[in-house]
Design an enzyme around this catalytic site. Structure first.
Site, short mmCIF file in Angstrom:
data_model
loop_
_atom_site.label_atom_id
_atom_site.label_comp_id
_atom_site.label_asym_id
_atom_site.label_seq_id
_atom_site.Cartn_x
_atom_site.Cartn_y
_atom_site.Cartn_z
N ARG A 36 42.48 -16.99 -20.33
CA ARG A 36 43.65 -17.89 -20.81
C ARG A 36 43.24 -19.07 -20.68
NH1 ARG A 36 48.40 -15.17 -21.34
NH2 ARG A 36 48.70 -16.84 -22.96
N ARG A 93 50.06 -0.76 -7.20
CA ARG A 93 48.94 -1.52 -7.60
C ARG A 93 49.48 -3.03 -7.96
NH1 ARG A 93 47.60 2.93 -10.80
NH2 ARG A 93 48.74 1.99 -12.76
N LYS A 115 55.23 -7.77 -14.94
CA LYS A 115 55.42 -7.63 -16.27
C LYS A 115 55.86 -6.27 -16.52
CE LYS A 115 52.40 -11.39 -16.86
NZ LYS A 115 50.77 -11.88 -17.16
N ASN A 131 50.31 -17.26 -17.72
CA ASN A 131 49.46 -18.49 -17.96
C ASN A 131 50.36 -19.91 -17.93
OD1 ASN A 131 47.11 -20.00 -18.40
ND2 ASN A 131 47.44 -20.03 -20.68
N PRO A 152 54.90 -12.77 -22.97
CA PRO A 152 55.90 -12.66 -22.14
C PRO A 152 55.42 -12.91 -20.45
CG PRO A 152 55.84 -10.99 -23.63
CD PRO A 152 54.44 -11.60 -23.68
N GLU A 153 55.99 -13.31 -19.68
CA GLU A 153 55.72 -13.60 -18.24
C GLU A 153 56.82 -12.79 -17.56
OE1 GLU A 153 54.33 -17.41 -16.80
OE2 GLU A 153 53.21 -17.54 -18.94
#
Ligand code: ZN
Length: 295
Positions: free
Chosen positions: A283, A129, A52, A170, A2-3
Protein backbone atom coordinates in the site's frame (compact mmCIF):
# COMPACT_ATOMS: atom_id res chain seq x y z
CA UNK A 1 -10.52 0.06 2.34
CA UNK A 2 -12.16 -1.00 5.61
CA UNK A 3 -9.93 -0.90 8.67
CA UNK A 4 -10.70 -2.33 12.10
CA UNK A 5 -13.02 0.47 13.08
CA UNK A 6 -15.34 -0.54 10.20
CA UNK A 7 -15.58 -4.13 11.41
CA UNK A 8 -16.29 -3.11 14.99
CA UNK A 9 -18.99 -0.66 13.90
CA UNK A 10 -20.49 -3.42 11.78
CA UNK A 11 -20.58 -5.82 14.74
CA UNK A 12 -22.34 -3.12 16.75
CA UNK A 13 -24.95 -2.58 14.04
CA UNK A 14 -25.55 -6.32 13.63
CA UNK A 15 -26.13 -6.69 17.37
CA UNK A 16 -28.50 -3.74 17.38
CA UNK A 17 -30.52 -5.10 14.47
CA UNK A 18 -30.46 -8.84 14.96
CA UNK A 19 -29.11 -10.09 18.30
CA UNK A 20 -31.51 -12.28 20.22
CA UNK A 21 -33.84 -13.09 17.35
CA UNK A 22 -33.85 -15.41 14.36
CA UNK A 23 -32.69 -14.12 10.99
CA UNK A 24 -33.53 -15.23 7.49
CA UNK A 25 -30.18 -15.91 5.84
CA UNK A 26 -29.85 -16.23 2.09
CA UNK A 27 -27.38 -15.81 -0.74
CA UNK A 28 -29.14 -13.92 -3.54
CA UNK A 29 -26.02 -14.25 -5.70
CA UNK A 30 -25.83 -17.97 -4.98
CA UNK A 31 -22.14 -18.26 -4.10
CA UNK A 32 -22.89 -18.71 -0.40
CA UNK A 33 -26.08 -20.75 -0.81
CA UNK A 34 -24.74 -23.75 1.12
CA UNK A 35 -23.52 -21.66 4.06
CA UNK A 36 -26.67 -19.59 4.15
CA UNK A 37 -28.78 -22.75 4.39
CA UNK A 38 -26.84 -23.76 7.52
CA UNK A 39 -27.71 -20.46 9.24
CA UNK A 40 -31.17 -19.70 7.89
CA UNK A 41 -33.75 -19.30 10.63
CA UNK A 42 -31.28 -19.59 13.52
CA UNK A 43 -31.13 -17.01 16.29
CA UNK A 44 -28.26 -14.57 15.97
CA UNK A 45 -26.55 -14.65 19.38
CA UNK A 46 -23.78 -12.07 19.10
CA UNK A 47 -21.54 -10.31 16.61
CA UNK A 48 -17.99 -9.27 17.44
CA UNK A 49 -14.87 -8.12 15.65
CA UNK A 50 -11.20 -8.87 15.97
CA UNK A 51 -9.23 -6.61 13.69
CA UNK A 52 -10.66 -6.88 10.20
CA UNK A 53 -12.40 -10.19 10.94
CA UNK A 54 -16.08 -10.26 11.82
CA UNK A 55 -17.45 -13.19 13.82
CA UNK A 56 -21.19 -13.70 14.10
CA UNK A 57 -22.37 -16.37 16.48
CA UNK A 58 -25.64 -18.16 15.76
CA UNK A 59 -27.41 -20.65 17.98
CA UNK A 60 -26.16 -24.20 17.77
CA UNK A 61 -22.47 -23.20 17.88
CA UNK A 62 -22.49 -22.08 14.28
CA UNK A 63 -20.38 -19.06 13.44
CA UNK A 64 -20.20 -16.83 10.41
CA UNK A 65 -16.73 -15.46 9.65
CA UNK A 66 -16.49 -12.46 7.31
CA UNK A 67 -13.49 -10.49 6.08
CA UNK A 68 -14.34 -7.57 3.82
CA UNK A 69 -10.92 -7.43 2.16
CA UNK A 70 -10.16 -4.42 0.00
CA UNK A 71 -13.51 -3.85 -1.65
CA UNK A 72 -16.11 -5.68 0.42
CA UNK A 73 -19.10 -3.88 1.95
CA UNK A 74 -21.74 -4.95 4.43
CA UNK A 75 -24.63 -2.51 4.59
CA UNK A 76 -27.03 -2.94 7.50
CA UNK A 77 -30.09 -0.78 7.02
CA UNK A 78 -33.53 -0.43 8.59
CA UNK A 79 -36.36 -1.74 6.41
CA UNK A 80 -39.35 0.30 5.45
CA UNK A 81 -42.46 -1.22 6.98
CA UNK A 82 -46.13 -1.25 6.15
CA UNK A 83 -48.51 0.33 8.68
CA UNK A 84 -49.11 -3.10 10.22
CA UNK A 85 -45.38 -3.45 10.90
CA UNK A 86 -44.65 -5.91 8.12
CA UNK A 87 -41.38 -5.27 6.31
CA UNK A 88 -41.65 -4.28 2.67
CA UNK A 89 -39.56 -6.54 0.41
CA UNK A 90 -36.13 -5.08 -0.35
CA UNK A 91 -34.92 -5.48 -3.95
CA UNK A 92 -31.50 -7.08 -4.37
CA UNK A 93 -28.97 -4.74 -5.96
CA UNK A 94 -25.72 -6.07 -7.36
CA UNK A 95 -23.90 -9.20 -6.27
CA UNK A 96 -25.18 -9.87 -2.77
CA UNK A 97 -23.22 -12.78 -1.33
CA UNK A 98 -25.15 -12.88 1.92
CA UNK A 99 -28.41 -11.30 3.03
CA UNK A 100 -29.50 -11.14 6.67
CA UNK A 101 -33.14 -10.27 7.01
CA UNK A 102 -35.65 -9.81 9.79
CA UNK A 103 -38.78 -7.72 9.98
CA UNK A 104 -36.94 -4.50 10.76
CA UNK A 105 -33.49 -4.83 9.15
CA UNK A 106 -31.79 -5.87 5.95
CA UNK A 107 -28.06 -6.57 5.80
CA UNK A 108 -26.39 -7.11 2.43
CA UNK A 109 -22.82 -8.34 2.14
CA UNK A 110 -21.03 -7.75 -1.16
CA UNK A 111 -17.54 -8.61 -2.36
CA UNK A 112 -15.94 -10.06 0.80
CA UNK A 113 -12.71 -12.06 0.66
CA UNK A 114 -14.01 -14.38 3.39
CA UNK A 115 -17.60 -15.44 4.00
CA UNK A 116 -17.80 -18.84 5.66
CA UNK A 117 -19.67 -20.84 8.26
CA UNK A 118 -17.11 -22.06 10.79
CA UNK A 119 -16.93 -24.07 14.01
CA UNK A 120 -15.92 -22.63 17.40
CA UNK A 121 -12.55 -24.36 16.94
CA UNK A 122 -12.03 -22.60 13.62
CA UNK A 123 -12.93 -19.27 15.20
CA UNK A 124 -10.21 -19.95 17.76
CA UNK A 125 -7.72 -20.79 15.03
CA UNK A 126 -8.40 -17.59 13.10
CA UNK A 127 -8.16 -15.48 16.26
CA UNK A 128 -4.95 -17.21 17.35
CA UNK A 129 -3.30 -15.97 14.15
CA UNK A 130 -4.23 -12.36 14.86
CA UNK A 131 -2.23 -9.89 16.90
CA UNK A 132 -3.85 -7.76 19.60
CA UNK A 133 -6.61 -5.40 18.45
CA UNK A 134 -6.57 -1.92 20.07
CA UNK A 135 -10.38 -1.93 19.97
CA UNK A 136 -10.70 -5.05 22.11
CA UNK A 137 -10.73 -4.25 25.83
CA UNK A 138 -8.50 -7.14 26.92
CA UNK A 139 -5.91 -6.65 24.17
CA UNK A 140 -2.29 -6.86 25.32
CA UNK A 141 0.13 -4.51 23.54
CA UNK A 142 3.08 -6.53 24.88
CA UNK A 143 2.20 -9.34 22.47
CA UNK A 144 2.67 -6.97 19.55
CA UNK A 145 5.84 -5.50 21.01
CA UNK A 146 7.35 -8.95 21.32
CA UNK A 147 7.00 -9.50 17.58
CA UNK A 148 8.06 -5.97 16.70
CA UNK A 149 11.18 -6.11 18.86
CA UNK A 150 12.36 -9.31 17.18
CA UNK A 151 11.93 -8.03 13.65
CA UNK A 152 14.24 -6.30 11.22
CA UNK A 153 11.26 -5.30 9.07
CA UNK A 154 10.32 -1.62 8.95
CA UNK A 155 7.73 -0.51 11.48
CA UNK A 156 5.45 0.70 8.66
CA UNK A 157 5.34 -2.87 7.38
CA UNK A 158 4.87 -4.41 10.82
CA UNK A 159 1.89 -2.19 11.62
CA UNK A 160 0.09 -3.62 8.57
CA UNK A 161 0.85 -7.23 9.52
CA UNK A 162 -2.35 -8.53 11.12
CA UNK A 163 -0.37 -11.19 12.98
CA UNK A 164 1.50 -8.38 14.76
CA UNK A 165 -1.37 -5.96 15.28
CA UNK A 166 -4.98 -6.50 14.21
CA UNK A 167 -7.19 -3.81 12.74
CA UNK A 168 -4.74 -1.14 11.63
CA UNK A 169 -4.78 -0.44 7.91
CA UNK A 170 -3.03 2.05 5.71
CA UNK A 171 -4.64 5.25 6.97
CA UNK A 172 -4.10 4.60 10.66
CA UNK A 173 -0.56 3.39 10.00
CA UNK A 174 0.49 6.52 8.13
CA UNK A 175 -1.19 8.91 10.52
CA UNK A 176 -0.13 7.32 13.79
CA UNK A 177 3.52 7.12 12.74
CA UNK A 178 3.40 10.79 11.89
CA UNK A 179 1.64 11.69 15.14
CA UNK A 180 4.59 10.16 17.00
CA UNK A 181 7.22 11.36 14.52
CA UNK A 182 8.42 7.81 13.97
CA UNK A 183 10.55 7.04 10.91
CA UNK A 184 8.38 4.50 9.03
CA UNK A 185 11.48 2.66 7.81
CA UNK A 186 12.94 2.14 11.27
CA UNK A 187 13.37 -1.61 11.92
CA UNK A 188 10.99 -3.02 14.50
CA UNK A 189 13.83 -4.07 16.78
CA UNK A 190 14.97 -0.45 17.03
CA UNK A 191 11.57 0.81 18.18
CA UNK A 192 11.80 1.71 21.85
CA UNK A 193 9.18 0.08 24.11
CA UNK A 194 8.05 3.51 25.31
CA UNK A 195 7.52 4.59 21.70
CA UNK A 196 5.48 1.48 21.00
CA UNK A 197 3.30 2.01 24.08
CA UNK A 198 2.69 5.62 23.04
CA UNK A 199 1.59 4.44 19.57
CA UNK A 200 -0.62 1.75 21.06
CA UNK A 201 -2.24 4.12 23.56
CA UNK A 202 -2.90 6.56 20.74
CA UNK A 203 -4.62 3.86 18.66
CA UNK A 204 -6.68 2.88 21.70
CA UNK A 205 -7.85 6.51 21.90
CA UNK A 206 -8.27 7.16 18.15
CA UNK A 207 -9.89 3.99 16.86
CA UNK A 208 -13.08 4.22 18.98
CA UNK A 209 -13.67 7.61 17.35
CA UNK A 210 -13.48 5.83 14.00
CA UNK A 211 -16.08 3.31 15.19
CA UNK A 212 -18.36 6.01 16.56
CA UNK A 213 -18.27 8.39 13.62
CA UNK A 214 -17.77 5.91 10.79
CA UNK A 215 -14.65 7.70 9.61
CA UNK A 216 -10.99 7.80 10.54
CA UNK A 217 -10.19 10.86 12.65
CA UNK A 218 -6.53 11.58 13.40
CA UNK A 219 -5.98 15.35 13.29
CA UNK A 220 -5.77 16.87 16.75
CA UNK A 221 -8.45 19.54 16.31
CA UNK A 222 -10.94 16.95 15.03
CA UNK A 223 -9.93 14.47 17.73
CA UNK A 224 -10.72 17.09 20.39
CA UNK A 225 -14.11 17.79 18.79
CA UNK A 226 -14.94 14.12 18.43
CA UNK A 227 -14.07 13.35 22.06
CA UNK A 228 -16.24 16.27 23.11
CA UNK A 229 -19.22 14.95 21.12
CA UNK A 230 -18.72 11.47 22.58
CA UNK A 231 -18.75 12.94 26.09
CA UNK A 232 -21.92 14.91 25.39
CA UNK A 233 -23.67 11.86 24.03
CA UNK A 234 -22.54 9.79 27.01
CA UNK A 235 -24.08 12.27 29.46
CA UNK A 236 -27.21 12.72 27.34
CA UNK A 237 -26.77 16.41 26.52
CA UNK A 238 -26.37 15.81 22.80
CA UNK A 239 -29.06 13.36 21.86
CA UNK A 240 -29.33 14.80 18.37
CA UNK A 241 -25.88 13.51 17.46
CA UNK A 242 -26.68 9.92 18.35
CA UNK A 243 -27.18 8.93 14.72
CA UNK A 244 -23.62 9.93 13.97
CA UNK A 245 -22.09 8.26 16.98
CA UNK A 246 -23.80 4.99 16.23
CA UNK A 247 -22.19 4.94 12.82
CA UNK A 248 -25.62 4.95 11.20
CA UNK A 249 -24.54 7.68 8.85
CA UNK A 250 -20.93 6.78 8.10
CA UNK A 251 -18.44 9.47 7.39
CA UNK A 252 -20.63 12.53 7.17
CA UNK A 253 -19.75 14.41 10.33
CA UNK A 254 -16.16 15.58 9.96
CA UNK A 255 -14.36 17.01 6.97
CA UNK A 256 -12.15 14.30 5.50
CA UNK A 257 -8.63 15.47 6.10
CA UNK A 258 -5.44 13.90 7.37
CA UNK A 259 -1.89 14.85 8.29
CA UNK A 260 -0.40 12.87 5.41
CA UNK A 261 -2.70 10.33 3.92
CA UNK A 262 -3.07 10.86 0.15
CA UNK A 263 -1.23 14.18 0.37
CA UNK A 264 1.88 13.20 -1.62
CA UNK A 265 3.71 16.28 -2.88
CA UNK A 266 1.74 18.66 -0.68
CA UNK A 267 3.43 20.49 2.21
CA UNK A 268 3.69 18.73 5.56
CA UNK A 269 1.27 20.42 7.93
CA UNK A 270 3.98 20.61 10.60
CA UNK A 271 7.14 21.64 8.73
CA UNK A 272 6.18 22.48 5.14
CA UNK A 273 8.43 19.80 3.65
CA UNK A 274 6.78 17.83 0.82
CA UNK A 275 4.88 14.71 1.84
CA UNK A 276 6.50 11.63 0.34
CA UNK A 277 5.01 8.34 -0.78
CA UNK A 278 6.27 4.85 -1.48
CA UNK A 279 4.78 1.38 -1.68
CA UNK A 280 5.28 -0.43 1.65
CA UNK A 281 3.49 -3.72 2.44
CA UNK A 282 1.51 -3.38 -0.79
CA UNK A 283 0.00 0.00 0.00
CA UNK A 284 1.09 3.58 -0.54
CA UNK A 285 2.83 4.81 2.59
CA UNK A 286 2.80 8.56 3.13
CA UNK A 287 5.33 10.21 5.40
CA UNK A 288 7.32 13.37 6.07
CA UNK A 289 11.03 12.84 5.58
CA UNK A 290 11.87 15.78 7.81
CA UNK A 291 9.49 15.27 10.76
CA UNK A 292 9.86 11.48 10.88
CA UNK A 293 13.60 11.03 11.04
CA UNK A 294 14.09 9.49 14.44
CA UNK A 295 12.49 7.35 17.18
ZN1 ZN B 1 7.08 17.54 8.36
Amino acid sequence: MPEGHTTHALAWRLNRGYAGSPAAVSSPQGRFAGGAALLDGLMLVDASAWGKHLFVQFEGERWLNVHLGLIGTFSVMPRATRPGGEGIPVPVQGQVRLRLLNEAWVGDLRGPTVCAVVTPEQVGQVQARLGPDPLRPAADPALALRRISLSARPIAELLMDQAVLAGVGNVYRCEVLFRHRVDPFRPGREIRPATWIAIWDDLVALMPLGVAFGQIITMDDQVVDAIQVMAEVADGSAATTSAAVTGARPGDRFERRFYLYRRAGEPCRACGSRVRTQLVAGRNLFWCGRCQRRR
